[in-house]
Design a protein around this motif. Structure first.
Motif, PDB file in Angstrom:
ATOM      1  N   MET A 169       0.845  -1.204   0.000  1.00 27.76           N
ATOM      2  CA  MET A 169       0.000   0.000   0.000  1.00 27.76           C
ATOM      3  C   MET A 169       0.876   1.248   0.000  1.00 27.76           C
ATOM      4  SD  MET A 169      -2.666   1.273   2.927  1.00 27.76           S
ATOM      5  CE  MET A 169      -3.343   2.929   2.864  1.00 27.76           C
ATOM      6  N   LEU A 170       0.717   2.075  -1.038  1.00 27.30           N
ATOM      7  CA  LEU A 170       1.442   3.326  -1.117  1.00 27.30           C
ATOM      8  C   LEU A 170       0.450   4.469  -1.072  1.00 27.30           C
ATOM      9  CD1 LEU A 170       4.083   2.465  -3.872  1.00 27.30           C
ATOM     10  CD2 LEU A 170       4.434   2.560  -1.398  1.00 27.30           C
ATOM     11  N   ILE A 171       0.839   5.564  -0.459  1.00 24.28           N
ATOM     12  CA  ILE A 171      -0.057   6.710  -0.325  1.00 24.28           C
ATOM     13  C   ILE A 171       0.551   7.909  -1.042  1.00 24.28           C
ATOM     14  CG2 ILE A 171      -1.123   8.319   1.285  1.00 24.28           C
ATOM     15  CD1 ILE A 171      -1.209   6.107   3.322  1.00 24.28           C
ATOM     16  N   LYS A 172      -0.190   8.470  -1.973  1.00 25.36           N
ATOM     17  CA  LYS A 172       0.274   9.672  -2.653  1.00 25.36           C
ATOM     18  C   LYS A 172      -0.074  10.894  -1.810  1.00 25.36           C
ATOM     19  CE  LYS A 172      -0.096   7.876  -7.374  1.00 25.36           C
ATOM     20  NZ  LYS A 172      -0.709   8.086  -8.705  1.00 25.36           N
ATOM     21  N   VAL A 173       0.886  11.797  -1.688  1.00 24.74           N
ATOM     22  CA  VAL A 173       0.660  13.000  -0.876  1.00 24.74           C
ATOM     23  C   VAL A 173      -0.531  13.787  -1.393  1.00 24.74           C
ATOM     24  CG1 VAL A 173       1.677  15.184  -0.124  1.00 24.74           C
ATOM     25  CG2 VAL A 173       3.089  13.118  -0.220  1.00 24.74           C
ATOM     26  N   SER A 174      -0.729  13.778  -2.723  1.00 21.68           N
ATOM     27  CA  SER A 174      -1.840  14.540  -3.317  1.00 21.68           C
ATOM     28  C   SER A 174      -3.199  14.014  -2.863  1.00 21.68           C
ATOM     29  CB  SER A 174      -1.753  14.493  -4.846  1.00 21.68           C
ATOM     30  OG  SER A 174      -1.804  13.151  -5.302  1.00 21.68           O
ATOM     31  N   ARG A 175      -3.236  12.785  -2.367  1.00 22.73           N
ATOM     32  CA  ARG A 175      -4.490  12.200  -1.918  1.00 22.73           C
ATOM     33  C   ARG A 175      -4.706  12.371  -0.417  1.00 22.73           C
ATOM     34  NH1 ARG A 175      -4.606   6.427  -5.260  1.00 22.73           N
ATOM     35  NH2 ARG A 175      -4.613   7.345  -7.352  1.00 22.73           N
ATOM     36  N   LEU A 176      -3.788  13.020   0.245  1.00 20.31           N
ATOM     37  CA  LEU A 176      -3.920  13.247   1.671  1.00 20.31           C
ATOM     38  C   LEU A 176      -4.672  14.544   1.933  1.00 20.31           C
ATOM     39  CD1 LEU A 176      -0.310  12.353   2.928  1.00 20.31           C
ATOM     40  CD2 LEU A 176      -2.341  10.896   2.974  1.00 20.31           C
ATOM     41  N   SER A 177      -5.485  14.531   2.982  1.00 21.25           N
ATOM     42  CA  SER A 177      -6.145  15.759   3.406  1.00 21.25           C
ATOM     43  C   SER A 177      -5.142  16.653   4.125  1.00 21.25           C
ATOM     44  CB  SER A 177      -7.310  15.429   4.342  1.00 21.25           C
ATOM     45  OG  SER A 177      -6.808  14.891   5.565  1.00 21.25           O
ATOM     46  N   LEU A 178      -5.537  17.890   4.394  1.00 18.91           N
ATOM     47  CA  LEU A 178      -4.648  18.815   5.098  1.00 18.91           C
ATOM     48  C   LEU A 178      -4.266  18.261   6.467  1.00 18.91           C
ATOM     49  CD1 LEU A 178      -3.195  21.523   5.287  1.00 18.91           C
ATOM     50  CD2 LEU A 178      -5.345  22.534   6.129  1.00 18.91           C
ATOM     51  N   LYS A 179      -5.244  17.676   7.179  1.00 19.53           N
ATOM     52  CA  LYS A 179      -4.963  17.099   8.509  1.00 19.53           C
ATOM     53  C   LYS A 179      -3.952  15.962   8.409  1.00 19.53           C
ATOM     54  CE  LYS A 179      -9.345  16.312   9.253  1.00 19.53           C
ATOM     55  NZ  LYS A 179      -9.950  17.077   8.134  1.00 19.53           N
ATOM     56  N   GLU A 180      -4.068  15.153   7.345  1.00 19.12           N
ATOM     57  CA  GLU A 180      -3.146  14.031   7.167  1.00 19.12           C
ATOM     58  C   GLU A 180      -1.752  14.503   6.771  1.00 19.12           C
ATOM     59  OE1 GLU A 180      -6.648  10.855   5.887  1.00 19.12           O
ATOM     60  OE2 GLU A 180      -5.535  11.992   4.363  1.00 19.12           O
ATOM     61  N   ILE A 181      -1.663  15.583   6.033  1.00 18.33           N
ATOM     62  CA  ILE A 181      -0.355  16.152   5.679  1.00 18.33           C
ATOM     63  C   ILE A 181       0.329  16.702   6.923  1.00 18.33           C
ATOM     64  CG2 ILE A 181       0.796  18.023   4.424  1.00 18.33           C
ATOM     65  CD1 ILE A 181      -1.267  17.633   2.188  1.00 18.33           C
TER      66      ILE A 181
END
Length: 414
Positions: free
Chosen positions: A1-13
């Motif tokens: 599982m990889l997570i793209k930063v562009s798919r993160l919400s502001l809270k997750e960033i």
């Protein structure tokens, strides 16, 4: 599982940035005497918690809320109030900061409350701890070639690495002790669980690497836990999938084999075991003396039941004798030290939380069930060593508890 930063919400960033700094600081600047990452990471964590606390807190699982309130708010307030009462309202220079900082650091768990942030936190744990594994092996290899390098010198000067050797029963053992090396118990629990789910050569290599790194760290507890962790995780895995009768049979057989192994090992290396666990060993002797002084302090029922609070060193001659004048603020007897500061009533509450979270909450995701035996092994290792109330200890505690709270399927914070 990889997570793209562009798919993160502001809270997750925000969580990604804060968690990354904490794990990096834990690896390269855990005592705050290195390149200066530790305290900026604390400041970023403070800003992150300040921005997200009220939004996230009301959505947390009730167990997460209860432990957060107890550990991060109640305990520091209790310790401070008791300090004022015990010292006759005299305020001293505040030196007993490990409990305060640990209480604050546990706030990082409000940043680890959904699938993405749980993945980010575990990924950071794996990367930084594998870096530690390879660095320990690298230092060990260098010890046979030269005195080391600039990297080794940096960690030694920063108080993060102790590089020497120990001799037990005529056998000289390497001593490459990073102060965060006990965290490898967590990585070993994870890797062991993975190999029990599905065996592969790659997974076997990852387990052996961590076992070797723990063994090379030289401390008796790390060496012991390099074996015990795999054993405990195996039993936990079997317990989660076998019937009661079959489980009892397997456990009985394993305990018999373990007893035979220990007997043969002790018979073959009696002088080594004798030296390692001798009451004349300097480290063992210090712990025995500390325990004796603790019992003297606990003879006062008020101190035993309610504790002394913070900074007892400033007003209690017995505590001064216990801690000494070397700049330390607590002893290595973690749970006795907790009782000394907060009292046995608060220790029973802490024990209740740990027993509930480890044994009575079912983690639904089979891939994450390793966090419970992993946390149990780390808590056992902390008994005679000051691992728990520190940056690395709180990262272990928070990582395990966050998975336990989330993976039981109770709440989701988007």
């Amino acid at each position: 599982m990889l997570i793209k930063v562009s798919r993160l919400s502001l809270k997750e960033i925000v969580s990604l940035i804060s968690l990354s700094l904490l794990w990096v600081a834990n690896l390269i600047d855990p005592v705050g005497q290195g390149i200066g990452v530790k305290y900026p990471s604390y400041f970023i964590l403070f800003l992150s918690v300040f921005c997200l606390f009220f939004y996230v807190f009301k959505r947390l699982d009730k167990d997460h809320k209860a432990f957060l309130l107890y550990f991060s708010i109640y305990l520091p307030l209790y310790g401070f109030v008791l300090m004022v009462i015990s010292s006759g309202a005299q305020l001293f220079k505040f030196t007993d900061t490990s409990y305060i900082s640990s209480s604050f650091l546990f706030m990082f768990t409000i940043l680890v409350v959904n699938k993405k942030t749980l993945f980010i936190n575990e990924f950071l744990m794996k990367i930084t701890l594998y870096c530690l594994v390879f660095f320990i092996v690298w230092v060990f290899s260098l010890s046979y070639i030269s005195e080391g390098g600039e990297g080794v010198e940096y960690f030694m000067k920063s108080g993060m690495l102790f590089f020497s050797s120990r001799q037990y029963g005529g056998i000289k053992l390497p001593y490459i002790y990073f102060i965060i090396s006990p965290m490898l118990i967590l990585l070993l629990a994870r890797n062991s669980w993975k190999i029990f789910i599905k065996f592969s050569v790659y997974r076997l290599v990852t387990v052996l690497l961590v076992v070797v790194a723990l063994a090379l760290s030289g401390t008796r507890m790390n060496i012991l836990m390099s074996v015990m962790t795999v054993f405990v995780v195996f039993l936990w895995f079997q317990f989660s999938r076998l019937s009661y009768n079959r489980l009892v049979s397997i456990v009985s057989l394993l305990l018999l084999l373990l007893f035979l192994f220990l007997y043969v090992s002790y018979s073959s290396f009696q002088s080594l075991f004798g030296d390692a666990f001798s009451s004349h060993d300097i480290s063992n002797l210090k712990k025995i003396d500390d325990l004796d002084l603790m019992m003297t302090i606990f003879n006062n029922p008020v101190f035993f039941i309610f504790g002394q609070g913070f900074n007892a060193y400033d007003w209690s001659p017995l505590t001064q004798s216990l801690i000494g004048s070397g700049g330390a603020t607590k002893t290595e007897l973690t749970y006795f030290e907790f009782i000394r500061v907060f009292g046995v009533l608060n220790f029973l509450i802490l024990l209740f939380f740990f027993i509930r979270y480890i044994f009575f909450i079912k983690v639904t995701n089979v891939e994450k069930k390793w966090v419970q035996p992993g946390l149990l092994c780390y808590l056992l290792a902390s008994t005679l060593n000051p691992y728990l109330f520190s940056l690395n200890g709180v990262l272990v505690l928070g990582t395990c508890l966050s998975s336990i709270f989330y993976e039981r399927g109770v709440y989701v914070v988007k």
